[in-house]
Design an enzyme around this catalytic site. Sequence first.
Site, PDB file in Angstrom:
ATOM      1  N   THR A  79      40.283  30.075  75.162  1.00 15.30           N
ATOM      2  CA  THR A  79      40.509  30.768  73.879  1.00 15.30           C
ATOM      3  C   THR A  79      40.035  32.199  74.086  1.00 15.30           C
ATOM      4  OG1 THR A  79      40.136  28.742  72.626  1.00 15.30           O
ATOM      5  CG2 THR A  79      40.016  30.820  71.416  1.00 15.30           C
ATOM      6  N   LYS A 129      46.225  30.312  67.813  1.00  9.99           N
ATOM      7  CA  LYS A 129      44.879  29.704  67.821  1.00  9.99           C
ATOM      8  C   LYS A 129      43.977  30.410  66.799  1.00  9.99           C
ATOM      9  CE  LYS A 129      41.131  27.548  69.375  1.00  9.99           C
ATOM     10  NZ  LYS A 129      40.811  26.187  69.666  1.00  9.99           N
ATOM     11  N   LYS A 179      32.398  33.325  68.874  1.00  9.19           N
ATOM     12  CA  LYS A 179      33.213  34.051  69.876  1.00  9.19           C
ATOM     13  C   LYS A 179      34.652  34.158  69.356  1.00  9.19           C
ATOM     14  CE  LYS A 179      35.135  31.807  73.072  1.00  9.19           C
ATOM     15  NZ  LYS A 179      36.445  31.241  73.392  1.00  9.19           N
TER      16      LYS A 179
HETATM   17  N1  LIG Z   1      34.664  22.579  73.748  1.00  8.76           N
HETATM   18  C1  LIG Z   1      35.613  22.519  72.812  1.00  8.76           C
HETATM   19  O1  LIG Z   1      35.602  21.650  71.942  1.00  8.76           O
HETATM   20  C2  LIG Z   1      36.777  23.503  72.837  1.00  8.76           C
HETATM   21  C3  LIG Z   1      37.886  23.260  72.023  1.00  8.76           C
HETATM   22  C4  LIG Z   1      38.955  24.152  72.050  1.00  8.76           C
HETATM   23  C5  LIG Z   1      38.902  25.284  72.847  1.00  8.76           C
HETATM   24  N2  LIG Z   1      37.774  25.516  73.622  1.00  8.76           N
HETATM   25  C6  LIG Z   1      37.766  26.732  74.447  1.00  8.76           C
HETATM   26  O2  LIG Z   1      37.945  26.353  75.808  1.00  8.76           O
HETATM   27  C7  LIG Z   1      37.214  27.236  76.648  1.00  8.76           C
HETATM   28  C8  LIG Z   1      36.240  26.433  77.511  1.00  8.76           C
HETATM   29  O3  LIG Z   1      35.389  25.688  76.673  1.00  8.76           O
HETATM   30  P1  LIG Z   1      34.406  24.558  77.270  1.00  8.76           P
HETATM   31  O4  LIG Z   1      33.857  23.845  76.085  1.00  8.76           O
HETATM   32  O5  LIG Z   1      35.090  23.792  78.352  1.00  8.76           O
HETATM   33  O6  LIG Z   1      33.261  25.492  77.887  1.00  8.76           O
HETATM   34  P2  LIG Z   1      32.189  25.152  79.017  1.00  8.76           P
HETATM   35  O7  LIG Z   1      31.895  23.685  79.077  1.00  8.76           O
HETATM   36  O8  LIG Z   1      31.056  26.095  78.812  1.00  8.76           O
HETATM   37  O9  LIG Z   1      32.964  25.528  80.369  1.00  8.76           O
HETATM   38  C9  LIG Z   1      33.264  26.847  80.711  1.00  8.76           C
HETATM   39  C10 LIG Z   1      33.799  26.853  82.115  1.00  8.76           C
HETATM   40  O10 LIG Z   1      34.082  28.201  82.492  1.00  8.76           O
HETATM   41  C11 LIG Z   1      33.384  28.518  83.694  1.00  8.76           C
HETATM   42  N3  LIG Z   1      33.027  29.937  83.660  1.00  8.76           N
HETATM   43  C12 LIG Z   1      32.507  30.631  82.614  1.00  8.76           C
HETATM   44  N4  LIG Z   1      32.347  31.919  82.949  1.00  8.76           N
HETATM   45  C13 LIG Z   1      32.782  32.055  84.218  1.00  8.76           C
HETATM   46  C14 LIG Z   1      32.873  33.145  85.105  1.00  8.76           C
HETATM   47  N5  LIG Z   1      32.503  34.383  84.743  1.00  8.76           N
HETATM   48  N6  LIG Z   1      33.357  32.918  86.337  1.00  8.76           N
HETATM   49  C15 LIG Z   1      33.739  31.681  86.704  1.00  8.76           C
HETATM   50  N7  LIG Z   1      33.679  30.600  85.911  1.00  8.76           N
HETATM   51  C16 LIG Z   1      33.208  30.799  84.677  1.00  8.76           C
HETATM   52  C17 LIG Z   1      32.172  27.615  83.679  1.00  8.76           C
HETATM   53  O11 LIG Z   1      31.634  27.489  84.982  1.00  8.76           O
HETATM   54  P3  LIG Z   1      30.156  26.860  85.207  1.00  8.76           P
HETATM   55  O12 LIG Z   1      30.351  25.382  85.269  1.00  8.76           O
HETATM   56  O13 LIG Z   1      29.693  27.442  86.480  1.00  8.76           O
HETATM   57  O14 LIG Z   1      29.309  27.296  84.024  1.00  8.76           O
HETATM   58  C18 LIG Z   1      32.805  26.326  83.158  1.00  8.76           C
HETATM   59  O15 LIG Z   1      33.546  25.681  84.145  1.00  8.76           O
HETATM   60  C19 LIG Z   1      36.521  28.253  75.720  1.00  8.76           C
HETATM   61  O16 LIG Z   1      37.311  29.412  75.628  1.00  8.76           O
HETATM   62  C20 LIG Z   1      36.466  27.516  74.389  1.00  8.76           C
HETATM   63  O17 LIG Z   1      36.433  28.418  73.283  1.00  8.76           O
HETATM   64  C21 LIG Z   1      36.730  24.650  73.646  1.00  8.76           C
END
Ligand SMILES: NC(=O)c1ccc[n+]([C@@H]2O[C@H](COP(=O)([O-])OP(=O)(O)OC[C@H]3O[C@@H](n4cnc5c(N)ncnc54)[C@H](OP(=O)(O)O)[C@@H]3O)[C@@H](O)[C@H]2O)c1
Length: 289
Positions: free
Chosen positions: A98, A173, A241
Amino acid sequence: MAKVAFIGLGVMGYPMAGHLKNRGGHDLTVYNRTVAKAEKWAAEFGGRAVATPAEAADGADFVFCCVGNDDDLRSVTTGKDGAFETLKAGAVFIDNTTASAEVARELDAAATARGAHFIDAPVSGGQAGAENGVLTVMCGGDPQVFESARPVIDAYARMVGLMGPAGSGQLTKMVNQICIAGLIQGLAEGIHFGKKAGLDIEKVIEVISKGAAGSWQMENRHKTMSAGKYDFGFAVDWMRKDFGILLTEARNNGAKLPVTALVDQFYADVQEMGGKRWDTSSLLARLEK
Ligand SMILES: NC(=O)c1ccc[n+]([C@@H]2O[C@H](COP(=O)([O-])OP(=O)(O)OC[C@H]3O[C@@H](n4cnc5c(N)ncnc54)[C@H](OP(=O)(O)O)[C@@H]3O)[C@@H](O)[C@H]2O)c1
């Protein structure tokens, strides 16, 4: 079977990549910044884990990505050792992060300059939707490119839609998050009022959820909200965010979002209460403090 790469194995990306391997039957190469997660994924699903986004994208037909925000996305694409260093001509980069519509347009132009393609494809449905492979995917990009990617995306989705050119998935979104903002606050106020009035909240919800007040949030969150449980699901930090991105977009396109802007401030209060990682339904905790 296609050659598929996945960058970012977080809460969402890990199971989504798993569905591309198991349901989609594709040949998967994965990258994650924290190497242990990529190794765990490879051991569980039988794909290949590599050390950089550039290695992951090398030779892939479709490159998926699900990282945190605009800066993270730039870092794994156009940054050093980023996927765009090796993205081959004709390949499709599908971004499930997102992020802003602006970064989507920027990466669309960068992919096009390499003879490759870009689709912004943010998702809704949360962790459970990712784990069960039933996400809603809102896409922006070229119709022909979308049609070629759609059967691959289907592996983790229940609903996939092309909303318009690059950036349109992210804009959709934003609409999704705007619609949720006031709704959760309304639900929190309803439960708060019901408790103060001495009503049996379970009974109240059982009755009113079948009428005009019913919503997904009401059905799925009222029990945990009235029990004061907020330590799961979509985090307040992520919601702020998303609000930051969409309020900037609204300033640019002239849309008026008074309630969304107010609820953004309520979530700032929740963060100050220690609720950065609480679920977005924690707006009730703010009323009860
Ligand atoms: N969680 C939800 O319910 C949900 C629902 C809809 C949309 N989203 C969206 O989906 C996206 C991911 O969410 P998530 O919940 O999966 O987050 P998350 O569990 O925090 O995972 C984030 C991922 O991105 C990687 N990452 C972050 N910064 C990075 C960088 N600078 N370089 C390389 N890798 C990086 C992290 O690596 P590491 O493992 O090394 O930290 C991890 O693999 C976000 O944009 C969020 O808004 C989430």
